[in-house]
Design an enzyme around this catalytic site. Structure first.
Site, PDB file in Angstrom:
ATOM      1  N   ASP A   1      33.751  53.603  33.594  1.00 54.62           N
ATOM      2  CA  ASP A   1      32.982  52.099  34.838  1.00 54.62           C
ATOM      3  C   ASP A   1      33.909  51.907  36.295  1.00 54.62           C
ATOM      4  OD1 ASP A   1      32.725  51.060  32.494  1.00 54.62           O
ATOM      5  OD2 ASP A   1      33.489  50.204  32.453  1.00 54.62           O
TER       6      ASP A   1
ATOM      7  N   LYS B   1      28.826  48.889  35.986  1.00 52.77           N
ATOM      8  CA  LYS B   1      28.346  47.737  36.743  1.00 52.77           C
ATOM      9  C   LYS B   1      28.815  47.226  36.999  1.00 52.77           C
ATOM     10  CE  LYS B   1      26.323  47.987  31.668  1.00 52.77           C
ATOM     11  NZ  LYS B   1      27.011  48.933  31.534  1.00 52.77           N
TER      12      LYS B   1
ATOM     13  N   MET C   1      36.002  37.454  36.459  1.00 49.37           N
ATOM     14  CA  MET C   1      34.940  37.668  36.839  1.00 49.37           C
ATOM     15  C   MET C   1      33.953  36.331  37.993  1.00 49.37           C
ATOM     16  SD  MET C   1      33.487  40.593  34.227  1.00 49.37           S
ATOM     17  CE  MET C   1      33.865  40.021  32.871  1.00 49.37           C
TER      18      MET C   1
END
Length: 473
Positions: A246, A268, A381
């Site tokens: 990632d 992502k 996040m």
């Protein structure tokens, strides 16, 4: 990288040593051990050089250095106590594109001789690029104590068995697994005990036990500092054929993966083209079914907002073997490096972790629970939704003066800590880069006192104040 580490085969190659003293003899003896054809140029020479020349082990040219002595030479080492001679050797060699080393004068060197741990045919070279030879020597001494003396004999027996193994195990992955089993198992013990016949028999036995089945290791890479990796994670990363990683995995950690592994970024990131979860799942299954050892490397812990469980369900349904190596999640790692305890008897008796990937129109959070006092709220996040988070927490009873911190690049050398109050959260989040973690709670005020990883932080206005955490980059 100032110098490219290479191992040169010098057997039979013409090499020149300029100088005949003690240092020159040490360099000469080193070259002789490789089988090089050594010529020593010096008007005078120590007893060892003279005797070696008499035995025919080297050629001693009893005269001062001239550029003509470099003719047809592969490399030259200048080891005189005359700087002018050493300078002449360096210049003449460079003009002829001949590798040159001037002892204790790195700027004049086109190659340097590292500290060496010799377990022939295993040889380990350590270099400080001439910056700190003593440090390189100390590292070599540590390695000497860590690496068993029988490693060289293991490598010799392995080399003798390679052709036999190729006939019995026909795939590259299969042979790699075979050698990992051998070097970590009974073969190593038998060599250490001096039982080479038993060690050879063990290699024959192992050829029937090599599994060609692929597998997946789901690994948590932690929040960024490579020192926080577990030993098991590092072992599997070094064995991997394929690594799917990632964006949140730091470059320093990626450097620890096996050099010839296939590295595939499947991360992502908001506003960027990224690999879908379905594509990632398909790749995990595909590579494992081809017999590869696959590492799925995720930032933090794979079971903490990492969709690791979803990926394992796909593997289980496809019949692919897997294992899980947990990592230090950002809430634990980043707050520890910021000097913010998650709980404290005087400030917080509970800690809650949530993800900030919220849909405002479908917000199912129990904000009244999240807004309770005397608890620490850690939000993953949450930068893009910071204004919504601020609004909901205050609306449901959290004091606007509650301390907050945003930890950017937690545990990494470029870590930054932005501090303020809940009523300033959305302003504080402006310009902060990802990855970042939001911490809400009274424990944040302890950061100034408990800071250990740096000296500065950034307040709401972007000004620097001490002594919280600083950007160490």
């Amino acid at each position: 990288m100032d110098y490219l580490p290479i191992f040169a085969k010098l057997e039979g190659r013409p090499c020149l040593v300029v100088g005949g003293g003690e240092v020159a003899w040490r360099k000469t003896r080193m070259l002789m051990k490789t089988g090089a054809a050594v010529t020593v140029v010096s008007p005078d020479a120590d007893h060892e050089v003279v005797e070696a020349a008499k035995r025919g082990e080297l050629v001693w040219v009893q005269e001062g250095f001239s550029p003509e002595h470099l003719k047809s030479k592969f490399l030259v080492i200048a080891a005189t106590d005359n700087p002018l001679v050493n300078e002449l050797v360096s210049q003449a060699a460079n003009a002829r594109n001949i590798l040159a080393n001037v002892v204790d004068d790195t700027p004049k060197c086109s190659f340097i001789v590292p500290s060496i741990v010799d377990r022939s045919p295993i040889v380990i070279a350590i270099s400080s690029a001439g910056k700190s030879p003593v440090l390189a020597r100390l590292l070599r001494e540590k390695l000497e104590t860590l690496i068993p003396s029988h490693v060289g004999r293991m490598a010799k027996l392995a080399g003798e068995f390679r052709d036999t193994l190729k006939k019995k195990v026909t795939t590259l992955n299969g042979r790699r697994k075979f050698w990992e089993m051998a070097f970590d198992g009974r073969f190593s013990s038998l060599v250490a005990a001096g039982d080479e016949d038993g060690a050879k028999a063990e290699l024959e036995k192992l050829t029937t036990g090599v599994s060609l089945q692929g597998e997946v290791a789901l690994i948590g890479a932690g929040p960024g500092d490579p020192g926080l990796l577990t030993l098991r994670a590092l072992q599997l990363m070094q064995q991997a054929d394929v690594v799917l990683y990632d964006y949140l995995v730091s470059d320093e950690i990626m450097e620890l993966c096996r050099r010839d592994a296939e590295l595939i970024c499947v991360g992502k990131r908001a506003s960027y083209h990224s690999v879908s979860q379905e594509e990632t799942n398909d790749m995990l299954v595909k590579y494992a079914q081809k017999g590869h050892r696959v590492v799925r490397l995720k930032g933090g812990d794979p079971f903490m907002f990492g969709r690791g469980g979803e990926e394992l369900q796909v593997l289980q349904e496809a019949g692919v073997p897997f294992q899980v190596v947990p990592g230090i999640t950002a809430a634990a790692g980043a707050t520890a490096y910021a000097g913010i305890p998650l709980t404290h008897r005087d400030h917080a008796q509970t800690a809650m972790f949530i993800t900030g990937h919220l849909k405002k129109e479908d917000d199912s959070f129990r904000w009244s629970t999240l807004a309770r006092g005397r608890q620490t709220l850690v939000i993953y996040m949450g930068l893009m939704k910071s204004a919504h988070i601020q609004e909901q927490l205050i609306q449901h009873g959290r004091d606007p003066q509650t301390p907050v911190a945003i930890i950017e690049n937690g545990t990494r050398t470029n870590q930054k800590i932005y501090t303020g109050t809940l009523g300033e959260l959305s302003t504080l989040a402006e310009g902060v880069g990802s990855p970042a973690l939001i911490v809400v709670g009274e424990v944040v005020q302890l950061a100034d006192q408990l800071n250990w990883f740096g000296k500065q932080s950034f307040n709401t206005a972007g000004d620097i104040h001490a002594p919280a955490v600083v950007n160490l980059g």
